[in-house]
Design a protein around this motif. Structure first.
Motif, PDB file in Angstrom:
ATOM      1  N   ARG A 195      37.676  58.736  47.476  1.00  0.00           N
ATOM      2  CA  ARG A 195      38.344  59.679  48.549  1.00  0.00           C
ATOM      3  C   ARG A 195      39.237  58.931  49.603  1.00  0.00           C
ATOM      4  O   ARG A 195      40.451  59.459  50.033  1.00  0.00           O
ATOM      5  N   THR A 196      38.792  57.999  50.240  1.00  0.00           N
ATOM      6  CA  THR A 196      39.509  57.138  51.076  1.00  0.00           C
ATOM      7  C   THR A 196      40.696  56.688  50.648  1.00  0.00           C
ATOM      8  O   THR A 196      41.823  56.593  51.461  1.00  0.00           O
ATOM      9  N   LEU A 197      40.520  55.865  49.779  1.00  0.00           N
ATOM     10  CA  LEU A 197      41.993  55.125  49.150  1.00  0.00           C
ATOM     11  C   LEU A 197      42.926  56.178  48.579  1.00  0.00           C
ATOM     12  O   LEU A 197      44.015  56.076  48.690  1.00  0.00           O
ATOM     13  N   ALA A 198      42.214  57.602  47.891  1.00  0.00           N
ATOM     14  CA  ALA A 198      43.319  58.485  47.485  1.00  0.00           C
ATOM     15  C   ALA A 198      44.203  59.156  48.846  1.00  0.00           C
ATOM     16  O   ALA A 198      45.442  59.420  48.256  1.00  0.00           O
ATOM     17  N   LYS A 199      43.610  58.977  49.893  1.00  0.00           N
ATOM     18  CA  LYS A 199      44.324  59.339  51.058  1.00  0.00           C
ATOM     19  C   LYS A 199      45.765  58.350  51.333  1.00  0.00           C
ATOM     20  O   LYS A 199      46.665  58.699  52.042  1.00  0.00           O
ATOM     21  N   LYS A 200      45.664  57.305  50.817  1.00  0.00           N
ATOM     22  CA  LYS A 200      46.658  56.052  51.170  1.00  0.00           C
ATOM     23  C   LYS A 200      47.019  55.667  49.874  1.00  0.00           C
ATOM     24  O   LYS A 200      46.694  54.335  49.462  1.00  0.00           O
ATOM     25  N   PRO A 201      47.694  56.328  48.823  1.00  0.00           N
ATOM     26  CA  PRO A 201      47.824  55.807  47.675  1.00  0.00           C
ATOM     27  C   PRO A 201      48.716  54.395  47.624  1.00  0.00           C
ATOM     28  O   PRO A 201      48.620  53.749  46.734  1.00  0.00           O
ATOM     29  N   GLY A 202      49.781  54.468  48.542  1.00  0.00           N
ATOM     30  CA  GLY A 202      50.760  53.586  48.529  1.00  0.00           C
ATOM     31  C   GLY A 202      50.076  52.231  48.935  1.00  0.00           C
ATOM     32  O   GLY A 202      50.269  51.042  48.589  1.00  0.00           O
ATOM     33  N   PHE A 203      49.279  52.377  49.908  1.00  0.00           N
ATOM     34  CA  PHE A 203      48.329  51.072  50.512  1.00  0.00           C
ATOM     35  C   PHE A 203      47.613  50.470  49.294  1.00  0.00           C
ATOM     36  O   PHE A 203      47.456  49.194  48.769  1.00  0.00           O
ATOM     37  N   ALA A 204      46.782  51.547  48.357  1.00  0.00           N
ATOM     38  CA  ALA A 204      46.107  51.133  47.449  1.00  0.00           C
ATOM     39  C   ALA A 204      47.073  50.431  46.254  1.00  0.00           C
ATOM     40  O   ALA A 204      46.531  49.246  45.586  1.00  0.00           O
ATOM     41  N   ILE A 205      48.115  50.958  45.857  1.00  0.00           N
ATOM     42  CA  ILE A 205      48.939  50.322  44.748  1.00  0.00           C
ATOM     43  C   ILE A 205      49.379  48.912  45.100  1.00  0.00           C
ATOM     44  O   ILE A 205      49.327  48.050  44.419  1.00  0.00           O
ATOM     45  N   VAL A 206      49.859  48.605  46.549  1.00  0.00           N
ATOM     46  CA  VAL A 206      50.079  47.527  47.106  1.00  0.00           C
ATOM     47  C   VAL A 206      49.112  46.594  46.940  1.00  0.00           C
ATOM     48  O   VAL A 206      49.351  45.301  46.392  1.00  0.00           O
ATOM     49  N   VAL A 207      47.950  46.914  47.437  1.00  0.00           N
ATOM     50  CA  VAL A 207      46.760  46.109  47.335  1.00  0.00           C
ATOM     51  C   VAL A 207      46.445  45.571  45.916  1.00  0.00           C
ATOM     52  O   VAL A 207      46.252  44.341  45.353  1.00  0.00           O
ATOM     53  N   VAL A 208      46.397  46.500  45.123  1.00  0.00           N
ATOM     54  CA  VAL A 208      45.967  46.132  43.581  1.00  0.00           C
ATOM     55  C   VAL A 208      47.051  45.354  42.792  1.00  0.00           C
ATOM     56  O   VAL A 208      46.696  44.515  42.336  1.00  0.00           O
ATOM     57  N   LEU A 209      48.347  45.552  43.073  1.00  0.00           N
ATOM     58  CA  LEU A 209      49.354  44.794  42.649  1.00  0.00           C
ATOM     59  C   LEU A 209      49.487  43.430  43.073  1.00  0.00           C
ATOM     60  O   LEU A 209      49.506  42.381  42.276  1.00  0.00           O
ATOM     61  N   MET A 210      49.147  43.017  44.317  1.00  0.00           N
ATOM     62  CA  MET A 210      49.061  41.756  45.021  1.00  0.00           C
ATOM     63  C   MET A 210      47.782  40.912  44.207  1.00  0.00           C
ATOM     64  O   MET A 210      47.988  39.738  43.814  1.00  0.00           O
ATOM     65  N   LEU A 211      46.797  41.628  43.800  1.00  0.00           N
ATOM     66  CA  LEU A 211      45.591  40.961  43.562  1.00  0.00           C
ATOM     67  C   LEU A 211      45.706  40.864  41.667  1.00  0.00           C
ATOM     68  O   LEU A 211      45.419  39.815  41.426  1.00  0.00           O
ATOM     69  N   ALA A 212      46.378  41.729  41.306  1.00  0.00           N
ATOM     70  CA  ALA A 212      46.680  41.748  39.819  1.00  0.00           C
ATOM     71  C   ALA A 212      47.661  40.372  39.528  1.00  0.00           C
ATOM     72  O   ALA A 212      47.373  39.869  38.621  1.00  0.00           O
ATOM     73  N   ILE A 213      48.532  40.231  40.510  1.00  0.00           N
ATOM     74  CA  ILE A 213      49.208  38.969  40.207  1.00  0.00           C
ATOM     75  C   ILE A 213      48.526  37.826  40.447  1.00  0.00           C
ATOM     76  O   ILE A 213      48.532  36.705  39.349  1.00  0.00           O
ATOM     77  N   GLY A 214      47.610  37.834  41.330  1.00  0.00           N
ATOM     78  CA  GLY A 214      46.866  36.545  41.893  1.00  0.00           C
ATOM     79  C   GLY A 214      45.745  36.242  40.641  1.00  0.00           C
ATOM     80  O   GLY A 214      45.808  35.080  40.074  1.00  0.00           O
ATOM     81  N   ILE A 215      45.088  37.477  40.230  1.00  0.00           N
ATOM     82  CA  ILE A 215      44.109  37.282  38.990  1.00  0.00           C
ATOM     83  C   ILE A 215      44.803  36.895  37.897  1.00  0.00           C
ATOM     84  O   ILE A 215      44.332  36.074  37.007  1.00  0.00           O
ATOM     85  N   ALA A 216      45.946  37.248  37.479  1.00  0.00           N
ATOM     86  CA  ALA A 216      46.636  37.399  36.201  1.00  0.00           C
ATOM     87  C   ALA A 216      46.978  35.833  36.038  1.00  0.00           C
ATOM     88  O   ALA A 216      46.985  35.131  34.909  1.00  0.00           O
ATOM     89  N   THR A 217      47.626  35.153  37.060  1.00  0.00           N
ATOM     90  CA  THR A 217      48.194  33.965  36.739  1.00  0.00           C
ATOM     91  C   THR A 217      46.870  32.912  36.747  1.00  0.00           C
ATOM     92  O   THR A 217      46.979  31.971  36.278  1.00  0.00           O
ATOM     93  N   ASN A 218      45.695  33.010  37.577  1.00  0.00           N
ATOM     94  CA  ASN A 218      44.542  32.268  37.270  1.00  0.00           C
ATOM     95  C   ASN A 218      43.941  32.515  36.148  1.00  0.00           C
ATOM     96  O   ASN A 218      43.562  31.490  35.356  1.00  0.00           O
ATOM     97  N   THR A 219      43.874  33.786  35.641  1.00  0.00           N
ATOM     98  CA  THR A 219      43.260  33.881  34.046  1.00  0.00           C
ATOM     99  C   THR A 219      44.202  33.351  33.283  1.00  0.00           C
ATOM    100  O   THR A 219      43.729  32.746  32.269  1.00  0.00           O
ATOM    101  N   ALA A 220      45.338  33.429  33.473  1.00  0.00           N
ATOM    102  CA  ALA A 220      46.269  32.774  32.182  1.00  0.00           C
ATOM    103  C   ALA A 220      46.118  31.438  32.324  1.00  0.00           C
ATOM    104  O   ALA A 220      46.031  30.745  31.178  1.00  0.00           O
ATOM    105  N   ILE A 221      46.327  30.619  33.423  1.00  0.00           N
ATOM    106  CA  ILE A 221      46.154  29.127  33.365  1.00  0.00           C
ATOM    107  C   ILE A 221      44.699  28.649  32.871  1.00  0.00           C
ATOM    108  O   ILE A 221      44.630  27.666  32.425  1.00  0.00           O
ATOM    109  N   PHE A 222      43.690  29.680  33.431  1.00  0.00           N
ATOM    110  CA  PHE A 222      42.434  29.172  33.018  1.00  0.00           C
ATOM    111  C   PHE A 222      42.323  29.245  31.492  1.00  0.00           C
ATOM    112  O   PHE A 222      41.505  28.358  30.863  1.00  0.00           O
TER     113      PHE A 222
END
Length: 804
Positions: free
Chosen positions: A13-40
């Motif tokens: 419920r809390t994150l749904a109130k700020k969808p823009g915030f959640a999207i930006v955070v998830v996008l940043m984390l996805a980029i960081g996790i994707a690069t690490n997963t690919a190189i690993f």
């Protein structure tokens, strides 16, 4: 469990109130996790996964050394191999492989296949078994035995589509019916680069062949024996052989190298540097997310204060915030895994097949477990510190402040600034690494290769099972036809064409007439290369002294041309022309007079300094190579003439096969593939880090200026100059940038030394690179600060004063 579910619902419920915030955070984390997963996935597939060999930690490769002439590792001779095998007691199995070639004929066009002939003990030393069929039995190593072969998995798939009935089938190799008895596992490839193995019977002249080095040796240590113990034993054997055969073995040592190091030693440093780089990218992403959480928490201080007043414990609120962080990290992990599947394909494509074990680079359970682990780790990294900071409240002050004027405490402000400084420092380290590789790559491209690479074809052919006279006649006839073709500017052939996969440059011990010894360790050495007379002209290699080879230089007139490096090394203060050198080769013992000196050619690669080289005529019977590579210079696009070039060669021998075909430009480009791969990936990660750091600084300055809107309005109402306000706000951001640059500079001076092996012609502390990166890392943060600062100074003072 019930509490966790309740926290999960609240987080949704809390994150749904700020969808823009959640999207930006998830996008940043996805980029960081994707690069690490690919190189690993690359590190795991290449370096970590088990080899297809039993107890591979007991497998060592054995090489000879000549440290006084700069050779740390090279192949050995047949005679030395058999002496090593007989005298050593540390090995359970001991085997060798010799480069060979097989010509496949049949219904399709003839095909030349690079192969190995191996001794008894070779497969046993590796502990490798075919996935179908069997390895060789003892009687198949005897002279005159029926020919048999074991083929690679890749060759089986590409030529026969995985047909299991290939086992027991007879194919025509080298004009003999040959039975396929085994198929090796997919990732079996030792020694690398060839696709077929055949038995090697012991030859009558093996024990006389001690000066030429072309044998790859592998051994399996006995149970309980260490590499150190085996090395000591081999050192003693090397000393005995040097005493027994001083002409060929003086100064020759023996070194043991683990099989993993031989297979992956060249790519290991680069992969570890890239793995460290993506770890730093993830750190920046986590710092950015932590800053976003702190900014959002400033808006939720009244919420936390009210909860605390109503009896919520600090631990309860921390748990709630960590649940939100885990949700964000989980979504980021899912996005990261999806993005990494695409990144893995990009990395494999960029590697240009230069990475070993490409078939092992994929999203497998180990890689997915890694992605899950770093997702949880990121939740802790970006979530725990903000959660602890945000739940440390002064209830009276928070409840007294209005909703709009709620501000972050001093500790939080310092923590946010520290996160931005860390991001800038990490970005500086990555950019310096990328800058060093860029400068190194540029320096490599500026190296004079010693020949003209454009508009030229290279075609490798096999000359096995032909006499010297037949080889000479074949090459002369084919080169005459090629030179007469319209659009051909020159044609020649050599046993070691620069940058080609065919490097039959025989390291040969030489004796210089009139000298008892040239080097302290014994006789001199040089690479013996067989060439046709027009080779130097066609390749564009300059003649520095004397004359080139001619068609009259036959076995009756043994002469040689040497390169500039050999002339400087062995005749630094005298003229090399007219000197005589003696050496042993396939055709016997020879003495040749030096008639010319040509320019140096970077035969093995742009980054490898030329070694002493002796060029002899293909008609002299001295080099007697099993294969030669044509060099055809054209006036137009060389690939358009390729079909006609093949046709002209096959007019002399209709069954002639070609084991490799490429333009010289392609060969040069391939030699740079690994360095280009390293540079492109590290530069991409560094650019990503720079963008993330810029976004983090922009977010911090925007947040700080938003919180100071009233202050800015008051200053402007009292007549403050807009340019001074602009400088004030930008100055705060640039102060953080300067701190990050200083920390990054210190870190880079320490960390870049780890990548020295990846550099060429520059040091790991290259001043120009450091200065350029410091300038770049000032421009981007300046822009990140200028935009929110300029926006803040455009606010109407009356609007700012009414902000509360």
């Amino acid at each position: 469990m019930e509490n966790f579910v309740r926290d999960l619902r609240t987080s949704i419920r809390t994150l749904a109130k700020k969808p823009g915030f959640a999207i930006v955070v998830v996008l940043m984390l996805a980029i960081g996790i994707a690069t690490n997963t690919a190189i690993f996935s690359v590190v795991n597939g290449v370096l970590l996964r088990a080899l297809p060999y039993r107890q591979d930690d007991r497998i060592v490769t054995i090489w000879q050394t000549a440290l006084k002439r700069g050779v740390e590792r090279e192949e050995t001779s047949p005679a030395d191999f058999f002496d090593w095998q007989q005298q050593s007691q540390s090995f359970e199995e001991f085997g060798m492989a010799e480069p060979w070639g097989h010509l496949l004929t049949g219904d399709a066009d003839p095909e030349a296949i690079r192969s190995w002939v191996v001794s008894p003990g070779f497969f046993e030393a590796l502990g490798a078994q075919p996935i179908l069929g069997r390895a060789f039995v003892p009687e198949e190593y005897q002279p005159g035995a029926s020919p048999v072969v074991v083929v690679s998995y890749k060759w089986w798939q590409t030529h026969f589509g995985g047909d299991r009935n290939l086992i027991g089938r007879k194919l025509t190799f080298n004009d003999q019916p040959t039975t396929v008895v085994g198929i090796m596992p997919p990732d079996f490839e030792y020694p690398p680069g060839r696709e077929l193995w055949a038995p090697r019977p012991r030859r009558d002249n093996d024990m006389q062949n001690r000066g030429r080095t072309f044998i790859f040796v592998v051994g399996r240590l006995k149970a309980g024996r260490t590499s150190e113990q085996a090395q000591q034993e081999m050192n003693a054997i090397a000393a005995r052989l040097a005493s027994q055969y001083p002409q060929t073995n003086a100064g020759i040592g023996i070194t043991l190298v683990p099989l993993r190091q031989v297979l992956f030693g060249d790519v290991r440093p680069a992969l570890l540097v890239l793995f460290g780089a993506v770890g730093l990218v993830l750190l920046i992403a986590c710092a950015n997310v932590a800053n976003l959480l702190l900014a959002r928490a400033a808006e939720r201080q009244r919420e936390f204060a009210i909860r605390s007043t109503l009896g919520a414990s600090r631990g309860r609120m921390v748990r709630q915030l960590m649940t939100e962080s885990l949700m964000l990290a989980g979504l980021g992990g899912i996005g990261g895994v999806l993005l990494s599947s695409w990144l893995i394909q990009v990395i494999v494509a960029l590697s240009a097949n230069r990475l070993p074990r490409l078939e092992q680079i994929n999203l497998n359970p180990t890689v997915l477990l890694f992605a899950l682990s770093i997702s949880i780790l990121t939740a802790v990294l970006f979530g725990l510190a903000p959660a602890l900071q945000n739940t440390r409240l002064n209830l009276q002050e928070v409840l007294k402040e209005s909703t709009h004027t709620t501000t972050a405490g001093g500790a939080r402000q310092h923590f946010r600034r520290a996160l931005v400084v860390i991001q800038v420092a990490v970005a500086f380290v990555l950019l310096v690494g990328a800058g060093l590789l860029a400068r190194s790559f540029k320096a490599l491209l500026e190296v004079d290769a010693g020949f003209t690479a454009n508009k030229a074809l290279a075609l490798e052919i096999s000359l096995a099972r032909r006499t010297t006279e037949q080889r000479t006649a074949f090459l002369n006839q084919t080169l005459e036809k090629l030179a007469a073709m319209p659009g051909v500017a020159g044609a020649g052939a050599a046993s070691a064409l620069p940058f080609s996969d065919n490097q039959v440059a025989q390291p040969t011990t030489i004796k210089i007439e009139g000298r008892p010894s040239v080097a302290p360790e014994g006789d001199a050495t040089a690479n013996l290369i067989s060439v046709t007379p027009d080779y130097f002209h066609a390749l564009g290699v300059p003649l520095l002294e004397g004359r080139s080879l001619t068609k009259f230089d036959t076995k009756d007139v043994p002469v040689a041309v040497i390169n500039h490096t050999m002339a400087l090394r062995y005749w630094p203060d005298e003229d090399a022309i007219g000197q005589k050198v003696s050496f042993h080769s396939y055709g016997g013992d020879f003495t040749a007079e030096i008639v010319g000196v040509v320019g140096d050619v970077h035969t093995a690669g742009l980054e490898i300094q030329p070694k002493p080289e002796i060029f002899v005529s293909h008609a002299s019977a001295i080099g007697y190579p099993n294969s030669m590579t044509y060099f055809v210079r054209t006036a137009t696009d060389p690939l358009t003439l390729l079909p006609v070039v093949k046709e002209k060669i096959r007019e002399v021998n209709k069954e002639q096969a070609f084991s490799s075909v490429a333009t010289i430009d392609q060969l040069v480009a391939r030699s740079l593939d690994q360095r280009r791969f390293n540079f492109l990936l590290l530069a991409s990660f560094a650019l990503l880090a720079l963008i993330l750091a810029g976004v983090g600084l922009y977010g911090l300055i925007s947040f700080m200026t938003a919180q100071r809107t009233s202050e800015i309005g008051i200053r402007m109402a009292f007549g403050a100059d807009r340019s001074r306000l602009l400088k004030l706000i930008i100055g705060q951001g640039m102060a953080l940038t300067l701190a990050g640059v200083v920390i990054g500079l210190v870190a880079s001076l320490a960390l870049t030394r780890l990548m020295q092996s990846l550099l060429f012609s520059i040091g790991a502390t290259d001043p120009l690179t450091f200065v350029a990166i410091a300038f770049l890392l000032s421009v981007v943060p300046f822009l990140a600060c200028y935009i929110p600062a300029r926006r803040a100074t455009k606010v109407d003072p009356m609007v700012a004063l009414r902000y509360e």
